[in-house]
Design an enzyme around this catalytic site. Structure first.
Site, PDB file in Angstrom:
ATOM      1  CE1 TYR A 160      -3.786   2.361   0.482  1.00  0.00           C
ATOM      2  CE2 TYR A 160      -2.737   3.049   2.530  1.00  0.00           C
ATOM      3  CZ  TYR A 160      -3.709   3.223   1.560  1.00  0.00           C
ATOM      4  OH  TYR A 160      -4.611   4.257   1.665  1.00  0.00           O
ATOM      5  CE  LYS A 164      -3.865   5.168  -1.628  1.00  0.00           C
ATOM      6  NZ  LYS A 164      -4.897   5.624  -2.590  1.00  0.00           N
TER       7      LYS A 164
END
Length: 261
Positions: A160, A164
């Site tokens: 993640y 991002k």
């Protein structure tokens, strides 16, 4: 006047993940400011309820288009439907995203790829498709939704955090390449934003919003509406000379050093 620069009358905004949380708050804010809004997510019933509420509250047009943003054809269809209904696209908010946390050593390859598909590839496809129309009209604003994980990283979220962070750099390069078309691209990195789904996830993890807020300089978690305010600003004429930036909406920096009193 600043209020004139926040007027979206006659403009069309697409918001992915628009049925709940940050996406819903953002779509509602655009509609209140006069925009026609297209909201997209996978859950058709939830999405239509959100669209109906936005229409009733704002009087603006709000179209619900069920879309799995990990499906390239579905994202292309979302953009085509928007053009068919409204004839233009002025704002794209790539808000859909998420993760399942886990130690790096246990993340399967498919799990890693899935997080990148949801958080990065989907934004690329939507940007590419909406961008064709923005380039033709020589104007547009793209706002990508990142996370503090993309700035600082988070344990248990290697996939993640990497995704991002990639989204933030994608924003930078989009801004650099497409500025000549009058297109701006910016990114908003969310901190501890207490949307309904996030609150549910925190409860599952045994976390309480009030306790989490004690570690934040402003001593509280944030709201979807506070994220929406920054997103709408970036999309507005008030931010006409801002592009390629990532701004954190997170209640302030958490630093080491002398313990806080």
């Amino acid at each position: 006047m600043i209020t004139d620069q926040l007027d979206f009358t006659g403009r069309v905004a697409i918001v992915t993940g628009g049925g709940t949380g940050i996406g819903f708050a953002t779509a509602r804010q655009f509609a209140r400011l006069g925009a026609a809004v297209v909201i997209a997510s996978r859950t058709a019933d939830e999405l239509e309820r959100a669209a109906r509420r936005i229409r009733d509250e704002s009087g603006s047009a709000c179209l619900a288009v069920p879309t799995d943003v990990k499906d390239e054809d579905a994202v292309i269809a979302l953009v085509e439907r928007t053009m068919a209904e409204f004839g233009r696209i002025d704002v794209l908010v790539n808000n859909a995203g998420g993760t399942r946390m886990g130690p790096l050593e246990t993340i399967p390859t498919r799990g890693w790829d899935s997080i990148f598909e949801l958080n990065v590839r989907s934004a690329y496809v939507a940007t590419r498709e909406a961008g064709k129309h923005m380039m033709a009209q020589r104007s547009g604003a793209i706002v990508n939704i990142s996370s503090g994980a993309g700035i600082r990283g988070v344990r248990g979220g290697a996939h993640y955090s990497a995704a991002k962070s990639a989204l933030q750099m994608f924003t930078t390069v989009t801004a650099a390449e497409w500025g000549k078309y009058g297109i701006r691209a910016n990114c908003v990195a969310a901190g501890a934003i207490a949307s309904e789904r996030v609150l549910d996830a925190w409860k599952v993890a045994g976390l309480e919003a009030e306790a989490m807020g004690t570690t934040i300089p402003l001593r509280r978690t944030g709201t979807p509406e506070e994220m929406a305010n920054m997103i709408v600003f970036f999309a507005s004429d008030a931010a006409s000379y801002i592009t390629g930036q990532t701004v954190a909406v997170d209640g302030g920096p958490t630093l080491g050093g002398i313990p806080d009193a």
